[in-house]
Design an enzyme around this catalytic site. Sequence first.
Site, short mmCIF file in Angstrom:
data_model
loop_
_atom_site.label_atom_id
_atom_site.label_comp_id
_atom_site.label_asym_id
_atom_site.label_seq_id
_atom_site.Cartn_x
_atom_site.Cartn_y
_atom_site.Cartn_z
N GLY A 226 0.78 -1.23 0.00
CA GLY A 226 0.00 0.00 0.00
C GLY A 226 0.80 1.27 0.00
O GLY A 226 0.24 2.36 -0.11
N GLU A 265 4.62 -6.03 1.79
CA GLU A 265 4.13 -6.64 0.55
C GLU A 265 3.78 -5.53 -0.43
O GLU A 265 2.64 -5.42 -0.87
CB GLU A 265 2.83 -7.42 0.78
CG GLU A 265 2.86 -8.51 1.79
CD GLU A 265 1.45 -8.96 2.15
OE1 GLU A 265 1.35 -10.07 2.67
OE2 GLU A 265 0.47 -8.22 1.93
N GLY A 267 3.51 -3.58 -3.88
CA GLY A 267 3.49 -3.79 -5.31
C GLY A 267 3.73 -2.46 -6.01
O GLY A 267 4.79 -2.20 -6.59
N ARG A 268 2.76 -1.59 -5.86
CA ARG A 268 2.78 -0.30 -6.53
C ARG A 268 4.08 0.49 -6.32
O ARG A 268 4.64 1.05 -7.25
CB ARG A 268 1.61 0.54 -6.00
CG ARG A 268 1.46 1.91 -6.59
CD ARG A 268 0.46 2.74 -5.76
NE ARG A 268 -0.58 1.93 -5.18
CZ ARG A 268 -1.77 1.73 -5.74
NH1 ARG A 268 -2.07 2.32 -6.87
NH2 ARG A 268 -2.67 0.96 -5.15
N ARG A 303 -7.86 0.57 -13.83
CA ARG A 303 -7.83 1.29 -12.56
C ARG A 303 -8.20 2.75 -12.75
O ARG A 303 -8.70 3.39 -11.84
CB ARG A 303 -6.48 1.14 -11.85
CG ARG A 303 -5.30 1.85 -12.48
CD ARG A 303 -4.04 1.70 -11.61
NE ARG A 303 -4.25 2.12 -10.23
CZ ARG A 303 -4.20 3.38 -9.82
NH1 ARG A 303 -3.95 4.36 -10.67
NH2 ARG A 303 -4.41 3.68 -8.56
N TYR A 307 -11.50 2.91 -9.73
CA TYR A 307 -11.31 3.55 -8.43
C TYR A 307 -11.59 5.04 -8.56
O TYR A 307 -11.23 5.65 -9.56
CB TYR A 307 -9.87 3.35 -7.94
CG TYR A 307 -9.48 1.92 -7.71
CD1 TYR A 307 -10.09 1.16 -6.72
CD2 TYR A 307 -8.49 1.32 -8.49
CE1 TYR A 307 -9.73 -0.16 -6.52
CE2 TYR A 307 -8.13 -0.01 -8.28
CZ TYR A 307 -8.75 -0.75 -7.30
OH TYR A 307 -8.40 -2.05 -7.09
N CYS A 334 -17.50 1.10 -26.55
CA CYS A 334 -18.84 1.64 -26.70
C CYS A 334 -19.41 1.98 -25.33
O CYS A 334 -20.48 1.50 -24.95
CB CYS A 334 -19.71 0.63 -27.42
SG CYS A 334 -19.05 0.22 -29.03
C1 LIG Z 1 -2.93 -5.60 -3.27
C2 LIG Z 1 -2.21 -6.08 -2.08
C3 LIG Z 1 -0.89 -5.70 -1.86
C4 LIG Z 1 -0.15 -4.73 -2.75
O1 LIG Z 1 -0.74 -3.48 -2.77
P1 LIG Z 1 0.11 -2.22 -3.33
O2 LIG Z 1 -0.83 -1.07 -3.16
O3 LIG Z 1 0.40 -2.53 -4.75
O4 LIG Z 1 1.33 -2.12 -2.51
C5 LIG Z 1 -0.23 -6.24 -0.78
N1 LIG Z 1 -0.84 -7.10 0.06
C6 LIG Z 1 -2.12 -7.49 -0.10
C7 LIG Z 1 -2.72 -8.44 0.86
C8 LIG Z 1 -2.85 -6.98 -1.18
O5 LIG Z 1 -4.12 -7.35 -1.32
#
Ligand SMILES: *Cc1c(COP(=O)(O)O)cnc(C)c1O
Length: 419
Positions: A226, A265, A267-268, A303, A307, A334
């Site tokens: 996150g 964890e 990602g972004r 996205r 969102y 469309c």
């Molecule tokens: C989606 C998700 C992430 C990654 O979220 P980011 O915003 O990309 O960092 C990490 N852990 C869990 C459990 C998620 O569902």
Amino acid sequence: MPMSDDFDSRLRAVLPHVAERFGTPFYLYDAAGIDATATAFTAAFAGLDCREYFAVKALPNPAILRRLAAHGFGFDCSSLPEIELARPFSRDLFFTSNNTTTAELLAALSAGAFVTIDDEAALDKLIAADAVPATLGFRVNPGRLAPDFDAKLFGHPHTAKFGIPVERLSAVCARAARHGVRSAGLHMMIAANFRTAEPTLFALDLLAEQAQRLGVEVTLLNVGGGMGIPYRPGEEPLDLTALAAAIRARVAAWPTGFRPRICFENGRYMTGPHGVLVTRVINRMSKYREVVGVDTTVNALLRSVVYPGVHHQVTAPFAGDAPAETVDVVGSLCTDIDRLAAQRDLPPVGEGDLLVVHDTGAHAHAMASVYNGRLRPQELLLHADGSVELIRRAETVDDYFATLDFEPRILRMAATSTR
Ligand SMILES: *Cc1c(COP(=O)(O)O)cnc(C)c1O
């Protein structure tokens, strides 16, 4: 935020050739940028027992996972296909799913993943299958204890679908211990795309406090992903150094003997700023608004419409600097939500010009759909030496038909008698 100057100059140097050779549209990821972020992240937390598990769902491509594994990251998976994708690159896998089946739990355990359960229902399933592992993670929902960090994207924890309510945590852990759990991990993720330290620190504090009063040894605190990136010009990036300093201070204040590993964890944060979606203008149209029609659709960047409040910077790198005009950038779906940008100022562009949609290195291609028969674009990786590698081909019409092309299976109902 507009992409970094470094990425911008690396991209400009190759963009016309790449568009010529591979065709548009495409996602392109910047290997040097991803490496720089991964290196900086590792450096920021040096000396702490910390580990990043890249959230595979953000950018599920083997070429990217291989790169991140080389930085020592593990992987956070939320489904079995994600485990299969990540396993060749690391044995250190988290399985953080929710609303999970017994089959998924068993498969994740047999793949050697560290399983975090999202609900006591998953513990019921593990017990029924006689498959409770010695080490198990528990996702915690802090309910009304949590401030309203990001209700817009994530909802407040007390209305969210995730996690074991914190009031029930010790009972669930005690039950797990009775069925053989010897050591536990605690997990919390309650916000997304935040650029302050607070959500991470809130999770760390609450998990550390809970960990010290559970009857089972806690070896790992997972504060989730996150961590956010600036999408709009002028937004401040997250201050990683300050966050790391705050975490260090907390760890130093923990009682001796209490030293669980801290896991992330993200990602972004790792890949988001290091990707662009490149598309070509195929129509200029004057309606009640000035409209720039491009050769991709919001299908490729869902996205941007699913969102609320999402913004991706759009630029025209080779359009020169004539006075800007206010335009909508649209695809061919469309449906009128098909707008990559609405009422944005762009230098005048015409048919054939290239547009770049910024900050699309995470949760972008991964969320693409084929609605309206608009197929998913290819993915390219820009290497530090300027070479460009195709890391996923564009979908073809054959792919579109792949799930339809099979031996029909027909379930005939027994004749129902009505009289
Ligand atoms: C989606 C998700 C992430 C990654 O979220 P980011 O915003 O990309 O960092 C990490 N852990 C869990 C459990 C998620 O569902």
